[in-house]
Enzyme design. Structure first.
Site, mmCIF file in Angstrom:
data_model
loop_
_atom_site.group_PDB
_atom_site.id
_atom_site.type_symbol
_atom_site.label_atom_id
_atom_site.label_comp_id
_atom_site.label_asym_id
_atom_site.label_seq_id
_atom_site.Cartn_x
_atom_site.Cartn_y
_atom_site.Cartn_z
ATOM 1 N N MET A 116 0.830 -1.215 0.000
ATOM 2 C CA MET A 116 0.000 0.000 0.000
ATOM 3 C C MET A 116 0.856 1.254 0.000
ATOM 4 O O MET A 116 0.600 2.197 -0.754
ATOM 5 C CB MET A 116 -0.938 0.006 1.227
ATOM 6 C CG MET A 116 -1.931 -1.125 1.259
ATOM 7 S SD MET A 116 -2.962 -1.245 -0.216
ATOM 8 C CE MET A 116 -4.081 0.126 0.021
ATOM 9 N N ASP A 120 10.714 3.115 5.509
ATOM 10 C CA ASP A 120 10.504 1.752 6.000
ATOM 11 C C ASP A 120 11.605 1.467 7.014
ATOM 12 O O ASP A 120 12.487 2.296 7.251
ATOM 13 C CB ASP A 120 10.485 0.743 4.838
ATOM 14 C CG ASP A 120 9.607 -0.457 5.173
ATOM 15 O OD1 ASP A 120 9.923 -1.171 6.156
ATOM 16 O OD2 ASP A 120 8.596 -0.690 4.481
ATOM 17 N N VAL A 148 1.938 0.850 7.783
ATOM 18 C CA VAL A 148 2.792 -0.244 8.287
ATOM 19 C C VAL A 148 1.895 -1.449 8.603
ATOM 20 O O VAL A 148 0.703 -1.448 8.295
ATOM 21 C CB VAL A 148 3.619 0.203 9.519
ATOM 22 C CG1 VAL A 148 4.523 1.375 9.143
ATOM 23 C CG2 VAL A 148 2.732 0.564 10.702
ATOM 24 N N GLU A 157 -0.586 -4.229 10.002
ATOM 25 C CA GLU A 157 -1.894 -4.057 10.656
ATOM 26 C C GLU A 157 -1.799 -4.557 12.100
ATOM 27 O O GLU A 157 -2.292 -5.637 12.440
ATOM 28 C CB GLU A 157 -2.955 -4.833 9.855
ATOM 29 C CG GLU A 157 -4.393 -4.586 10.278
ATOM 30 C CD GLU A 157 -4.951 -3.243 9.843
ATOM 31 O OE1 GLU A 157 -4.178 -2.321 9.562
ATOM 32 O OE2 GLU A 157 -6.186 -3.118 9.804
ATOM 33 N N LYS A 174 1.712 0.214 15.012
ATOM 34 C CA LYS A 174 1.178 1.501 14.562
ATOM 35 C C LYS A 174 1.366 2.573 15.647
ATOM 36 O O LYS A 174 1.716 3.712 15.345
ATOM 37 C CB LYS A 174 -0.299 1.368 14.178
ATOM 38 C CG LYS A 174 -0.483 0.612 12.830
ATOM 39 C CD LYS A 174 -1.904 0.697 12.324
ATOM 40 C CE LYS A 174 -2.212 -0.199 11.142
ATOM 41 N NZ LYS A 174 -1.641 0.164 9.868
ATOM 42 N N SER A 222 -7.080 -0.989 7.621
ATOM 43 C CA SER A 222 -8.341 -1.425 7.005
ATOM 44 C C SER A 222 -9.318 -1.963 8.042
ATOM 45 O O SER A 222 -10.506 -2.089 7.741
ATOM 46 C CB SER A 222 -8.099 -2.458 5.907
ATOM 47 O OG SER A 222 -6.993 -3.236 6.167
ATOM 48 N N HIS A 281 -8.306 5.677 4.029
ATOM 49 C CA HIS A 281 -8.290 4.257 3.662
ATOM 50 C C HIS A 281 -8.310 4.100 2.145
ATOM 51 O O HIS A 281 -9.308 4.408 1.495
ATOM 52 C CB HIS A 281 -9.508 3.578 4.313
ATOM 53 C CG HIS A 281 -9.624 2.124 4.009
ATOM 54 N ND1 HIS A 281 -10.818 1.485 3.821
ATOM 55 C CD2 HIS A 281 -8.675 1.169 3.843
ATOM 56 C CE1 HIS A 281 -10.604 0.202 3.567
ATOM 57 N NE2 HIS A 281 -9.316 -0.014 3.567
ATOM 58 N N GLU A 291 -11.619 6.204 1.249
ATOM 59 C CA GLU A 291 -12.573 6.327 2.348
ATOM 60 C C GLU A 291 -11.875 7.104 3.478
ATOM 61 O O GLU A 291 -10.817 6.681 3.948
ATOM 62 C CB GLU A 291 -12.917 4.901 2.804
ATOM 63 C CG GLU A 291 -14.122 4.761 3.663
ATOM 64 C CD GLU A 291 -14.459 3.272 3.887
ATOM 65 O OE1 GLU A 291 -13.598 2.393 3.666
ATOM 66 O OE2 GLU A 291 -15.586 2.989 4.307
ATOM 67 N N ASN A 304 -15.698 -2.092 3.501
ATOM 68 C CA ASN A 304 -15.425 -3.476 3.917
ATOM 69 C C ASN A 304 -16.586 -4.060 4.717
ATOM 70 O O ASN A 304 -16.855 -5.252 4.672
ATOM 71 C CB ASN A 304 -14.133 -3.547 4.741
ATOM 72 C CG ASN A 304 -12.908 -3.393 3.835
ATOM 73 O OD1 ASN A 304 -13.002 -3.575 2.634
ATOM 74 N ND2 ASN A 304 -11.778 -3.036 4.428
HETATM 75 P P1 NAD Z 1 2.719 -4.824 3.718
HETATM 76 O O1 NAD Z 1 3.056 -5.907 4.658
HETATM 77 O O2 NAD Z 1 2.853 -5.045 2.251
HETATM 78 O O3 NAD Z 1 3.610 -3.541 4.063
HETATM 79 C C1 NAD Z 1 3.835 -3.063 5.340
HETATM 80 C C2 NAD Z 1 5.194 -2.389 5.329
HETATM 81 O O4 NAD Z 1 5.375 -1.704 6.546
HETATM 82 C C3 NAD Z 1 6.364 -3.360 5.181
HETATM 83 O O5 NAD Z 1 7.208 -2.957 4.122
HETATM 84 C C4 NAD Z 1 7.085 -3.246 6.518
HETATM 85 O O6 NAD Z 1 8.494 -3.427 6.418
HETATM 86 C C5 NAD Z 1 6.725 -1.825 6.924
HETATM 87 N N1 NAD Z 1 6.858 -1.583 8.351
HETATM 88 C C6 NAD Z 1 6.488 -2.395 9.378
HETATM 89 N N2 NAD Z 1 6.791 -1.791 10.547
HETATM 90 C C7 NAD Z 1 7.345 -0.616 10.261
HETATM 91 C C8 NAD Z 1 7.864 0.444 11.047
HETATM 92 N N3 NAD Z 1 7.885 0.373 12.371
HETATM 93 N N4 NAD Z 1 8.363 1.529 10.422
HETATM 94 C C9 NAD Z 1 8.355 1.600 9.069
HETATM 95 N N5 NAD Z 1 7.900 0.622 8.290
HETATM 96 C C10 NAD Z 1 7.392 -0.470 8.868
HETATM 97 O O7 NAD Z 1 1.251 -4.367 4.082
HETATM 98 P P2 NAD Z 1 0.184 -3.586 3.192
HETATM 99 O O8 NAD Z 1 -0.670 -4.554 2.501
HETATM 100 O O9 NAD Z 1 0.891 -2.545 2.424
HETATM 101 O O10 NAD Z 1 -0.727 -2.911 4.310
HETATM 102 C C11 NAD Z 1 -0.306 -1.801 5.048
HETATM 103 C C12 NAD Z 1 -1.479 -1.196 5.796
HETATM 104 O O11 NAD Z 1 -2.504 -0.864 4.853
HETATM 105 C C13 NAD Z 1 -2.155 -2.128 6.801
HETATM 106 O O12 NAD Z 1 -2.596 -1.368 7.882
HETATM 107 C C14 NAD Z 1 -3.318 -2.711 6.024
HETATM 108 O O13 NAD Z 1 -4.362 -3.135 6.852
HETATM 109 C C15 NAD Z 1 -3.727 -1.510 5.216
HETATM 110 N N6 NAD Z 1 -4.477 -1.816 3.995
HETATM 111 C C16 NAD Z 1 -4.154 -2.867 3.203
HETATM 112 C C17 NAD Z 1 -4.875 -3.119 2.056
HETATM 113 C C18 NAD Z 1 -4.510 -4.262 1.159
HETATM 114 O O14 NAD Z 1 -5.304 -4.594 0.265
HETATM 115 N N7 NAD Z 1 -3.363 -4.858 1.316
HETATM 116 C C19 NAD Z 1 -5.943 -2.279 1.698
HETATM 117 C C20 NAD Z 1 -6.242 -1.179 2.516
HETATM 118 C C21 NAD Z 1 -5.511 -0.962 3.651
#
Ligand code: NAD
Length: 727
Positions: free
Chosen positions: A330, A349, A406, A408, A413, A435, A456, A468, A506
């Site tokens: 994301m 990151d 980051v 979920e 967070k 999400s 979102h 959203e 959702n």
């Molecule tokens: P992901 O696992 O692909 O990416 C998360 C990233 O965050 C990773 O690269 C990780 O190294 C990094 N990270 C973790 N801890 C960290 C920290 N302390 N400092 C900096 N970076 C850190 O996950 P994603 O799918 O990109 O989802 C990220 C967020 O978006 C979540 O909260 C998820 O619920 C939300 N989201 C996801 C989707 C989806 O379809 N995947 C849709 C909407 C919202």
């Protein structure tokens, strides 16, 4: 009000200028059409006039029809629509015939259109009736017939003329897909005739050159380019077009079907009869409630939300520098769309490699774009140079917006929130892309909860149009305004909702997925479930969607919800959970593992329903009828939308409708969940809830609001809707 002015020059050219007062773009009003008609009559009757040029007083030509005209016609019933459309046909036909003798095609005055810029809808149908179309060399101008995208089709002769001009194949992408192009492409496609530095001057010169003006379809022996329906080549085209349209729409959308009928039937008769056929099909589409609902949601209300209909009063909050926390799937997408909007991006990151990988996503996006001719190395560089991938929080010291994406996890967070707030300016707004986690809970980690908000995104970020925005209990107006201004910058459509489990989108889509899986668990044929959804106009059936979003995610959400709700977790979810856990236990995680409800080949191509599914849940001999399956899938979603409205999670039904179509593809032909219920009527909907609840359980119980509306004979747009009458 003067919308069209006629000016007769000493050189014998009459210039008709379209300039709707008080508007930045011309749209055709009833009054305007009458003025144009009168101007044409005047110029044709005047012997001193040798030729006519129709142009615009603005930097564009016209955006299309004034939607109030359509609404007005609709109020007068089918005959009123037909008569209104036919009078437009008569005027345009008068332009096209321009005083020529009916049999010999002799005489007449050349009429050219000179387009300074964008010409869409009737803004192109009018030029198509002229004898030659000149457009300024303006790469930003769009030329096309986008009607199909809002549930109608070009009904002022555009359909009939374009098919005769380009043939069915050539016209199909403009009519069926609503594709618009810049003037140069429009010329090479044959939509217009010339691109000129000064289109009015070029058009004047042309009309004075005594050109041949009779249209090919008004000459004896005219043959449709590419062949008419019973010509061998034409036959193939029509068979193919029918298959393609039905393959894409599953027959759920009235407009493409009507368009195809108008084209097919019109291709076999003389031009004037074809116009009448076009008018009849257009009338049927206008009278279908789908078109009004689609125009309302996908045009009027979408635009209103994009323009900030629900933006609180606050000074301009344009974002200059955004910090994106987490460069995963994301975060990488959010960085890309922000940089494309010209915003400076710091992409952070935990490790430099992870941050770089996030930026590499944008790089490969542009590489693909350059290969396809959709971007250039210069454009790519301009965007990529805006993204700084780093692990260094100090780069955030002048950020005005943070978007956290980051893992979920509440703990992760919270730590990121604290660390970020230690370095950013005091007035920086902090947004989370969570999400599932409540915004109000996540805001507890913040020193400034009034500046904490949910933004979102949907995946993939660069493709999905909806964002959203979620207000936590303490979120302040400036944070909402910031989020809305940011969404406007990245050119997406926002909805603003209150904080509740799964927010809005959702919350509605999960019951759709669950209902699909539940039916399979009950023994309904999986193919029936997914096809029932497609026949409703859903882009993806629930089982396929579960495979796409992954079965492990479904299991994770079920576990987390169970933990959060405890005793309140609905007991009737058990069959769904059992089925999902069984698939999960067998390593069938969906598309990503090449195995889910469906089986996939080695290259990941979906083959068919997995043949082992029948061992897990045998199908019943007696299958339910299609409507019952469809109603279960639809009511599962729309009742959740009504509950979200009742509970105040949704504050505006326009957001509920637009958000549903853009967020999860809710049957676009219906205009959204509330529009669908309005089409059904509250009384019937409430009755159907009672029947479904009795047969399948309390999740279908009629919400009090719907029951009350049924007893009062109300509709959602009648009761809540701003713009309820707009379409
Ligand atoms: P992901 O696992 O692909 O990416 C998360 C990233 O965050 C990773 O690269 C990780 O190294 C990094 N990270 C973790 N801890 C960290 C920290 N302390 N400092 C900096 N970076 C850190 O996950 P994603 O799918 O990109 O989802 C990220 C967020 O978006 C979540 O909260 C998820 O619920 C939300 N989201 C996801 C989707 C989806 O379809 N995947 C849709 C909407 C919202």
């Amino acid at each position: 009000m003067t919308e069209f002015t006629l000016e007769k020059g000493a050189d014998g050219v009459a210039i008709i200028t379209w300039d709707l007062p008080g508007k930045s773009m011309n749209v055709l009003t009833l009054e305007g059409a009458q003025q144009l008609d009168a101007a044409i009559d005047d110029a044709l009757a005047d012997d001193a006039v040798k030729g006519i040029v129709i142009t615009s007083g603005k930097d564009s030509f016209a955006a299309g029809m004034d939607l109030n005209v359509l609404a007005g016609m609709k109020d007068s019933g089918a005959q009123g629509v037909f008569d209104g459309v036919m009078s437009l046909h008569h005027m345009l036909r008068k332009i096209e015939r321009a005083g020529m003798e009916p049999k010999t095609n002799k005489g007449g005055k050349p009429i050219a259109a000179a387009l300074p810029g964008t010409a869409m809808g009737i803004g192109l149908e009018l030029p198509l009736a002229c004898h030659r179309i000149f457009a300024a060399d303006n790469p930003k101008a769009r030329i096309g017939l986008p009607e199909i995208m809002v549930g109608i089709f070009p009904g002022s002769g555009g359909t009939t003329r374009l098919v005769r001009k380009l043939g069915v194949m050539g016209a199909s992408q403009y009519l069926l897909q609503g594709k618009s192009v810049d003037p140069k492409k429009a010329k090479s496609a044959g939509l217009i005739d010339e691109v000129a530095e000064d289109p009015v001057a070029a058009a004047k010169e042309w009309v004075l050159s005594e050109p041949k003006i009779v249209k090919p379809w008004d000459e004896k022996g005219f043959k449709l380019p590419g062949g008419a329906p019973y010509h061998p080549a034409g036959f193939q085209t029509f068979v193919g077009a029918n298959a393609m349209v039905n393959g894409q729409t599953w027959g759920a959308f009235p407009a493409p079907k009507a368009l195809l009928s108008a084209v097919y039937e019109g291709a076999m008769v003389p031009f004037d009869t074809a116009l009448k056929i076009e008018a009849r099909w257009f009338t049927s589409v206008i009278m279908n409630p789908s078109s009004g609902a689609m125009i309302r949601s996908l045009f009027l209300n979408k635009e209103a939300l994009e323009k900030g209909a629900n933006r609180p009063e606050a000074p301009d909050q344009t974002v200059k520098k955004v910090g994106v926390m987490g460069a995963g799937m994301m975060g990488a997408g959010i960085a890309l769309v922000s940089a494309q909007a010209g915003i400076e991006v710091v992409l952070i990151d935990q490790k430099q490699e992870a941050a770089d990988k996030g930026k590499a996503y944008a790089e490969s996006y542009f590489e693909k774009g350059i290969k396809r001719g959709k971007s250039t190395p210069e454009k790519a560089e301009a965007v990529l140079s805006k993204i700084t991938a780093t692990t260094d929080y100090s780069a955030l010291s002048d950020a005005d917006l943070i978007i956290e994406a980051v893992f979920e996890d509440v703990g992760v967070k919270a730590e990121v929130t604290k660390n970020v707030e230690a370095v950013v300016p005091e007035d920086c707004i902090f947004a989370t892309n969570t999400s599932t986690l409540p915004i109000t809970d996540l805001a507890k980690a913040s020193k400034r909860p009034e500046q904490f908000i949910g933004i979102h995104f949907f995946s993939p970020v660069e493709k999905m149009l909806l964002v959203e925005i979620i207000k936590g209990a303490e979120t302040g107006d400036r944070a909402v305004a910031k989020a809305l201004d940011y969404v406007r910058q990245i050119r997406k459509t926002p909805i603003v909702v209150n904080d509740a489990r799964f927010f809005y989108a959702n919350r509605c889509i999960i019951p759709y997925l669950n209902e699909g899986a539940r039916m399979v668990a009950e023994g309904v044929e999986p193919v029936l479930v997914d096809n029932a959804a497609r026949l409703l106009g859903m882009p993806v059936g629930p089982l396929q969607l579960i495979d796409e979003t992954s079965i492990d995610l479904a299991v994770k959400i079920a576990k987390a919800t169970k933990e959060a709700l405890g005793d309140k977790y609905p007991s009737d979810n058990k069959p769904v959970d059992d089925l999902m856990f069984a698939l999960y236990d067998q390593g069938r995680l969906g598309r990503k593992s090449n195995a889910g409800f469906y089986s996939y080949d080695d290259k990941g191509k979906r083959e068919g329903i997995w043949d082992g599914l029948d061992d897990l849940t045998p199908t019943l001999d007696d299958q339910p009828d299609l409507i019952e399956v469809q109603h279960r899938l639809m009511f599962a979603q729309v009742l959740e939308a009504v509950r979200a409205l009742e509970e105040g999670v949704l504050e505006d039904i326009r957001e509920g409708d637009v958000g549903a179509i853009l967020g999860w593809g809710f049957a676009p032909w219906s205009g959204g969940p509330f529009s669908w219920l309005d089409i059904l009527g509250a009384e019937y909907a409430a009755e159907r809830c009672d029947q479904l609840a009795q047969k399948f359980g309390p999740r279908f119980s009629c919400p009090d609001l719907l029951r009350e509306m049924a007893s009062k004979g109300q509709s959602f747009y009648g009761r809540f809707g701003q713009d309820a009458k707009a379409a």
